[in-house]
Scaffold this motif. Structure first.
Motif, PDB file in Angstrom:
ATOM      1  N   PRO A 153       0.841  -1.207   0.000  1.00 55.48           N
ATOM      2  CA  PRO A 153       0.000   0.000   0.000  1.00 55.48           C
ATOM      3  C   PRO A 153       0.872   1.252   0.000  1.00 55.48           C
ATOM      4  O   PRO A 153       1.898   1.298   0.675  1.00 55.48           O
ATOM      5  N   GLU A 154       0.459   2.250  -0.762  1.00 51.23           N
ATOM      6  CA  GLU A 154       1.204   3.503  -0.820  1.00 51.23           C
ATOM      7  C   GLU A 154       0.555   4.509   0.118  1.00 51.23           C
ATOM      8  O   GLU A 154      -0.637   4.787   0.008  1.00 51.23           O
ATOM      9  N   ALA A 155       1.335   5.031   1.042  1.00 48.70           N
ATOM     10  CA  ALA A 155       0.811   6.001   2.006  1.00 48.70           C
ATOM     11  C   ALA A 155       1.300   7.395   1.650  1.00 48.70           C
ATOM     12  O   ALA A 155       2.496   7.627   1.525  1.00 48.70           O
ATOM     13  N   VAL A 184      -6.350  -2.061  -1.443  1.00 48.93           N
ATOM     14  CA  VAL A 184      -5.968  -0.693  -1.113  1.00 48.93           C
ATOM     15  C   VAL A 184      -4.922  -0.195  -2.108  1.00 48.93           C
ATOM     16  O   VAL A 184      -3.852  -0.782  -2.254  1.00 48.93           O
ATOM     17  N   SER A 185      -5.256   0.882  -2.760  1.00 45.04           N
ATOM     18  CA  SER A 185      -4.319   1.501  -3.699  1.00 45.04           C
ATOM     19  C   SER A 185      -3.413   2.482  -2.982  1.00 45.04           C
ATOM     20  O   SER A 185      -2.190   2.415  -3.092  1.00 45.04           O
ATOM     21  N   LEU A 199      -9.385   2.708  -2.282  1.00 49.57           N
ATOM     22  CA  LEU A 199      -9.346   1.412  -2.944  1.00 49.57           C
ATOM     23  C   LEU A 199      -9.189   1.593  -4.445  1.00 49.57           C
ATOM     24  O   LEU A 199      -9.526   2.643  -5.015  1.00 49.57           O
ATOM     25  N   GLY A 200      -8.690   0.569  -5.081  1.00 45.56           N
ATOM     26  CA  GLY A 200      -8.448   0.630  -6.525  1.00 45.56           C
ATOM     27  C   GLY A 200      -9.704   0.846  -7.330  1.00 45.56           C
ATOM     28  O   GLY A 200      -9.652   1.352  -8.452  1.00 45.56           O
ATOM     29  N   SER A 201     -10.848   0.492  -6.769  1.00 47.48           N
ATOM     30  CA  SER A 201     -12.128   0.641  -7.473  1.00 47.48           C
ATOM     31  C   SER A 201     -12.679   2.054  -7.391  1.00 47.48           C
ATOM     32  O   SER A 201     -13.757   2.325  -7.909  1.00 47.48           O
ATOM     33  N   MET A 224     -19.244  -3.401   3.818  1.00 47.62           N
ATOM     34  CA  MET A 224     -18.965  -3.441   2.383  1.00 47.62           C
ATOM     35  C   MET A 224     -19.860  -4.408   1.623  1.00 47.62           C
ATOM     36  O   MET A 224     -19.758  -4.514   0.398  1.00 47.62           O
ATOM     37  N   LYS A 225     -20.741  -5.093   2.345  1.00 47.04           N
ATOM     38  CA  LYS A 225     -21.743  -5.899   1.650  1.00 47.04           C
ATOM     39  C   LYS A 225     -22.747  -4.998   0.940  1.00 47.04           C
ATOM     40  O   LYS A 225     -23.443  -5.425   0.033  1.00 47.04           O
ATOM     41  N   ARG A 226     -22.816  -3.753   1.394  1.00 48.82           N
ATOM     42  CA  ARG A 226     -23.599  -2.737   0.681  1.00 48.82           C
ATOM     43  C   ARG A 226     -22.687  -2.058  -0.334  1.00 48.82           C
ATOM     44  O   ARG A 226     -21.563  -1.707  -0.019  1.00 48.82           O
ATOM     45  N   LYS A 227     -23.142  -1.862  -1.509  1.00 48.88           N
ATOM     46  CA  LYS A 227     -22.368  -1.183  -2.536  1.00 48.88           C
ATOM     47  C   LYS A 227     -22.434   0.321  -2.303  1.00 48.88           C
ATOM     48  O   LYS A 227     -23.518   0.907  -2.305  1.00 48.88           O
ATOM     49  N   ALA A 228     -21.291   0.946  -2.116  1.00 46.90           N
ATOM     50  CA  ALA A 228     -21.257   2.385  -1.879  1.00 46.90           C
ATOM     51  C   ALA A 228     -19.917   2.929  -2.364  1.00 46.90           C
ATOM     52  O   ALA A 228     -18.992   2.173  -2.683  1.00 46.90           O
ATOM     53  N   THR A 229     -19.823   4.243  -2.428  1.00 47.61           N
ATOM     54  CA  THR A 229     -18.572   4.874  -2.861  1.00 47.61           C
ATOM     55  C   THR A 229     -17.731   5.348  -1.674  1.00 47.61           C
ATOM     56  O   THR A 229     -16.519   5.542  -1.796  1.00 47.61           O
TER      57      THR A 229
END
Length: 246
Positions: A153-155, A184-185, A199-201, A224-229
């Motif tokens: 991961p890049e911090a 994690v991006s 996150l990458g998404s 995260m079972k719920r789709k959200a941004t």
């Protein structure tokens, strides 16, 4: 004639007993002298003779740190009797190498110093936009590289409390399940209390501080079972999602 012979034999027996008594009286002194001489020879052999002097170093555990670097920093005293070498001082010198987390030094008779190093393992790469620093699980930055390493991961750290912030980021990263950590991006933080996972998404996770990171990771896995941004677990008992997708 027989009396003279008996007297002679008696005198011989008496002489033998006298010699035996004298020999027994001197025996402890002889043994003590021999042991003292042997001890002196052993001390001379181990502490003053060149027969058991250091003639080389063996290094193990080094994968990224060059062996030559470890040998140079160790400064093992070549030609010094191995028994007189200060192993602790050598270990302390080797531990000053930034990429070395620990070092153990032992003697390998008759002539070698053995150094076993434990290298630091990067868990996060920290960048200010111009350089990349490898950071281990203790939050210690130990190496700067020109390009971002894959798989870490890049911090992106800003603000004045840089070292404390980096340690907080490491704590958060360690608490993440491996499946989530792989997504994690980047991790951004302006302070130890404002950590955000990107996150990458394109999804963001507002983490806040590193407090209760394990609890936050558990809540996030369910959330995260719920789709959200955006997922906000900065207050794990009152998590929030934004931009939910149906």
């Amino acid at each position: 004639m027989s009396q003279s012979a008996d007297l002679a034999r008696a005198q011989q027996r008496f002489a033998r007993r006298q010699r035996l008594v004298r020999w027994r009286s001197w025996l402890p002194w002889a043994i003590g002298g021999a042991l003292l001489l042997l001890g002196g020879l052993i001390v001379w052999l181990f502490y003053f003779s060149s027969a058991l002097a250091v003639d080389g170093v063996r290094v193990s555990g080094a994968d990224t740190v060059p062996v030559a670097t470890i040998e140079n920093v160790a400064e093992a005293p070549m030609g010094t009797p191995l028994a007189k070498v200060d192993l602790g001082a050598i270990a302390e010198r080797v531990r000053t190498i930034p990429a070395v987390a620990d070092a153990q030094v032992t003697r390998a008779w008759p002539n070698k110093v053995v150094i076993v190093v434990t290298e630091r393992v990067p868990v996060v790469v920290v960048t200010d936009g111009t350089r990349f620093e490898l950071v281990d699980a203790t939050g210690t930055a130990f190496k700067t590289v020109p390009n971002r390493p894959a798989g870490l991961p890049e911090a992106k750290v800003t603000g004045t409390r840089r070292e404390v912030t980096i340690r907080s980021i490491v704590t958060v990263s360690a608490a993440l399940p491996s499946t989530l950590r792989a997504q994690v991006s980047t991790i951004s933080a302006a302070s130890p209390d404002s950590i955000t996972l990107n996150l990458g998404s394109g999804v963001k996770v507002v983490w806040g501080s590193s407090d209760d990171s394990e609890r936050k990771a558990e809540v996030l896995s369910v959330l995260m079972k719920r789709k959200a941004t955006v997922y906000d677990v900065s207050a794990p008992d009152l998590p929030v999602t934004k931009g939910e997708k149906r």
